[in-house]
Design a protein around this motif. Structure first.
Motif, PDB file in Angstrom:
ATOM      1  N   TYR A  18       0.822  -1.224  -0.199  1.00  0.00           N
ATOM      2  CA  TYR A  18      -0.066  -0.098   0.037  1.00  0.00           C
ATOM      3  C   TYR A  18       1.070   1.227   0.038  1.00  0.00           C
ATOM      4  O   TYR A  18       2.127   1.027   0.467  1.00  0.00           O
ATOM      5  N   ASP A  19       0.390   2.262  -0.191  1.00  0.00           N
ATOM      6  CA  ASP A  19       0.968   3.702  -0.399  1.00  0.00           C
ATOM      7  C   ASP A  19       1.161   4.024   1.052  1.00  0.00           C
ATOM      8  O   ASP A  19       0.225   4.357   1.779  1.00  0.00           O
ATOM      9  N   PRO A  20       2.526   4.222   1.539  1.00  0.00           N
ATOM     10  CA  PRO A  20       2.745   4.332   2.720  1.00  0.00           C
ATOM     11  C   PRO A  20       2.329   5.630   3.315  1.00  0.00           C
ATOM     12  O   PRO A  20       1.787   5.849   4.363  1.00  0.00           O
ATOM     13  N   LEU A  21       2.527   6.620   2.437  1.00  0.00           N
ATOM     14  CA  LEU A  21       2.138   8.117   2.970  1.00  0.00           C
ATOM     15  C   LEU A  21       0.522   8.137   3.229  1.00  0.00           C
ATOM     16  O   LEU A  21       0.121   8.826   4.226  1.00  0.00           O
ATOM     17  N   ARG A  22      -0.101   7.687   2.120  1.00  0.00           N
ATOM     18  CA  ARG A  22      -1.771   7.539   2.221  1.00  0.00           C
ATOM     19  C   ARG A  22      -2.141   6.772   3.709  1.00  0.00           C
ATOM     20  O   ARG A  22      -2.862   7.313   4.156  1.00  0.00           O
ATOM     21  N   VAL A  23      -1.441   5.824   3.961  1.00  0.00           N
ATOM     22  CA  VAL A  23      -1.663   4.952   5.031  1.00  0.00           C
ATOM     23  C   VAL A  23      -1.377   5.659   6.240  1.00  0.00           C
ATOM     24  O   VAL A  23      -2.201   5.852   7.213  1.00  0.00           O
ATOM     25  N   GLN A  24      -0.195   6.515   6.442  1.00  0.00           N
ATOM     26  CA  GLN A  24       0.245   7.210   7.448  1.00  0.00           C
ATOM     27  C   GLN A  24      -0.892   8.392   7.722  1.00  0.00           C
ATOM     28  O   GLN A  24      -1.430   8.362   8.786  1.00  0.00           O
ATOM     29  N   ALA A  25      -1.422   9.105   6.812  1.00  0.00           N
ATOM     30  CA  ALA A  25      -2.408   9.950   6.978  1.00  0.00           C
ATOM     31  C   ALA A  25      -3.733   9.572   7.284  1.00  0.00           C
ATOM     32  O   ALA A  25      -4.362  10.060   8.522  1.00  0.00           O
ATOM     33  N   THR A  26      -4.083   8.381   6.937  1.00  0.00           N
ATOM     34  CA  THR A  26      -5.353   7.514   7.165  1.00  0.00           C
ATOM     35  C   THR A  26      -5.417   7.446   8.566  1.00  0.00           C
ATOM     36  O   THR A  26      -6.362   7.492   9.409  1.00  0.00           O
ATOM     37  N   LEU A  27      -4.248   6.779   9.089  1.00  0.00           N
ATOM     38  CA  LEU A  27      -4.157   6.225  10.553  1.00  0.00           C
ATOM     39  C   LEU A  27      -4.196   7.357  11.382  1.00  0.00           C
ATOM     40  O   LEU A  27      -4.620   7.113  12.553  1.00  0.00           O
ATOM     41  N   ARG A  28      -3.344   8.276  11.078  1.00  0.00           N
ATOM     42  CA  ARG A  28      -3.461   9.543  12.102  1.00  0.00           C
ATOM     43  C   ARG A  28      -4.700  10.027  12.192  1.00  0.00           C
ATOM     44  O   ARG A  28      -5.004  10.164  13.367  1.00  0.00           O
TER      45      ARG A  28
END
Length: 559
Positions: free
Chosen positions: A476-486
């Motif tokens: 998965y796209d790590p930056l998109r996942v990071q924002a979603t989880l935050r």
């Protein structure tokens, strides 16, 4: 500048150069294991040597096994890399899980710490900030953790399933996890809530389906290491040592071989020790005496009521035949590993004696069933339905090549599940714990007025990076996942058990999803990472008299 002064300068790396050397080495070790993190991590191939010094190819996604394989080969000759790997030992050796998390946390804490030092922050402030963050993380985990009863099969099965992070189909994963939870719950039930020994759970593998749990010990016997030729394998006694199934069998366990000549009186004329045969009459007398001694031993064993005799050493054919003629099954050559005879004893309640002459009724045990099967090039003897808290997992694997990998996988699952049962505390998995810690630390950092605030914020970023790596390894796209989880943690009550679902790519409540882990796994990873980072961040000079520092290249250095 004199030649000596010039040579000393060549030996010495200070400040920025020394810190760069430290970061490069920890980053290289991290690169060895980062791709294995999470259930969608990749396998690694390590060309190394086995315990006998023979070339060995290890295919695994277990970080601890990767590091062990490298150390069996050339090892970590790079000094900083060796220090870093040594710092992970408490996780690798004690928990059999969490090694990758500890390596990622440690390397990234070092790199973040060096960045802060380059910006002007003193190492002492970083140490204090990291310690404050670690203490605060403990408080977050207190609020996040849930209790687990050591005999709760459902939760223990979830722990085992979460630990089985290789590519297993759903049916096999469920079977493995269910059997592991049953074995650990059985150990816990017998321990009355006290400490128990996972050495009493043995894992055997065979090609096929299913995963069977036996209460007792499954002993495997095969031609010895010296019997490698096809002729030796054919000459090995493949006939059943136990005919049919013996129920309610009385078991005796002997460590040494039965040698009726060990203390033989001389049949020679000089009265010296040993056996000296000089005449035909002497030979006849010796043979008669030896046969009588063998029969006496066999009769003594049978008179005690022994039905199955277990011997670590190989018995002489004549001795084994005489004992079997009395109706006693002989299971000898229980040598792989040697500890198996002690597990048989603990399972049956027998006592291991050094010599057959030491046997008496008080040293005998009992097995509900004893029977034998041939599995490939091995004979397996099952001591089943025993009263002792000894268990054997017979694990079916898809191929012959996967037997070793799956055995290690299940053994690690047993160890990790046992940690949960012993500690009685669980955390949500799927990256939820480090995400919850990261979210809390960012708020906590704002309450700290000193420069340690910067180190606490860096600590939060490093914790969050674990979930990002989990997502990246799953594709998965790590930056998109990071924002979603935050965002998910920001909108939930803290601490939230929100992790990352590698199947859907979305945030998930790890408790509801059944992805859980022992609290100690993440806690120990944090403690080891912080301690190792503090040690390495204290290095401001690297002195290597007469040695070229070079670079750490794990692809060539450890091949």
């Amino acid at each position: 500048m004199t030649d000596d002064e010039s040579r000393t300068t060549d030996w010495l790396a200070r400040d920025e150069a020394a810190r760069s050397y430290v970061v490069e080495s920890t980053r290289a070790v991290e690169s060895l294991v980062a791709s294995t993190y999470g259930p969608r991590g990749s396998d690694s191939v390590v060309l190394t040597f086995d315990g006998k010094g023979e070339p060995e190819t290890v295919v695994t996604k277990d970080a601890g096994e990767i590091l062990d394989a490298i150390e069996r080969g050339d090892g970590f000759v790079h000094p900083v890399a060796a220090l870093f790997v040594d710092g992970l030992d408490s996780v690798r050796r004690g928990l059999h899980d969490g090694t990758t998390a500890a390596a990622l946390l440690g390397a990234r804490l070092v790199e973040s710490g060096v960045d802060l030092i380059e910006e002007g922050l003193h190492p002492g402030s970083i140490h204090v900030g990291y310690a404050m963050a670690a203490n605060r993380a403990g408080e977050v985990l207190d609020g996040l953790a849930r209790p687990v009863d050591p005999t709760d099969r459902t939760l223990l099965s979830q722990v085992a399933s979460s630990t089985l992070t290789t590519d297993l189909d759903a049916t096999r994963r469920h079977e493995y996890a269910d059997a592991v939870s049953a074995a650990v719950a059985g150990l816990a039930a017998e321990s009355d809530g006290e400490w128990f020994d996972t050495d009493d759970v043995t894992v055997r593998t065979t090609v096929g389906d299913g995963c069977e749990l036996y209460r007792g010990q499954v002993v495997k016997r095969r031609p010895g290491a010296h019997e490698t030729s096809e002729r030796s394998r054919l000459s090995f006694d493949w006939s059943p040592s136990v005919e049919g199934v013996r129920t309610g069998a009385t078991v005796a366990v002997v460590e040494r071989e039965i040698d009726v000549e060990e203390t033989a009186t001389s049949f020679g004329s000089d009265g010296s020790g040993g056996v000296t045969l000089e005449t035909a009459g002497g030979l006849s007398a010796y043979a008669s005496a030896r046969d009588a001694a063998v029969e006496s031993v066999a009769a003594g064993i049978a008179d005690l009521g022994v039905e199955v005799l277990v011997v670590r050493e190989e018995l002489d054919d004549s001795v084994a035949r005489a004992i079997r003629a009395r109706g006693v099954s002989v299971v000898d050559r229980v040598q792989y590993p040697k500890s198996d005879i002690h597990r048989v004893a603990r399972a049956t309640g027998a006592s291991v004696v050094g010599h057959v002459a030491d046997l008496d009724r008080s040293k005998l045990g009992r097995a509900g069933q004893v029977y034998e099967r041939r599995v490939g090039d091995e004979k397996w003897t099952y001591f089943d339905e025993c009263d002792g808290s000894v268990f054997t997992l017979v694990v079916g694997t898809p191929t012959e090549q996967s037997r070793r990998i799956n055995a290690t996988l299940v053994e690690n699952a047993v160890e990790t599940t046992a940690v949960a049962a012993l500690d009685r505390q669980l955390l949500p998995g799927a990256g939820a714990a480090p995400l919850a810690v990261a979210h809390d630390l960012r708020s906590f950092a704002r309450s700290v007025e000193g420069r340690e605030q910067l180190a606490i914020e860096a600590f939060a970023d490093v914790c969050e990076s674990l979930a990002v790596t989990l997502a990246a390894n799953a594709g998965y796209d790590p930056l998109r996942v990071q924002a979603t989880l935050r965002n998910a943690h920001a909108s939930a009550a803290s601490p939230a058990p929100i992790g990352f679902d590698v199947d859907t790519g979305k945030p998930v409540d790890a408790w509801d999803h059944g992805v859980v882990e022992p609290r100690r796994v993440f806690s120990q990873a944090v403690d080891s990472a912080v301690a190792t980072a503090e040690q390495l961040l204290s290095i401001d000079a690297v002195v290597t008299p007469g040695v070229d520092l070079g670079r750490l290249d794990p692809q060539t250095e450890h091949a």
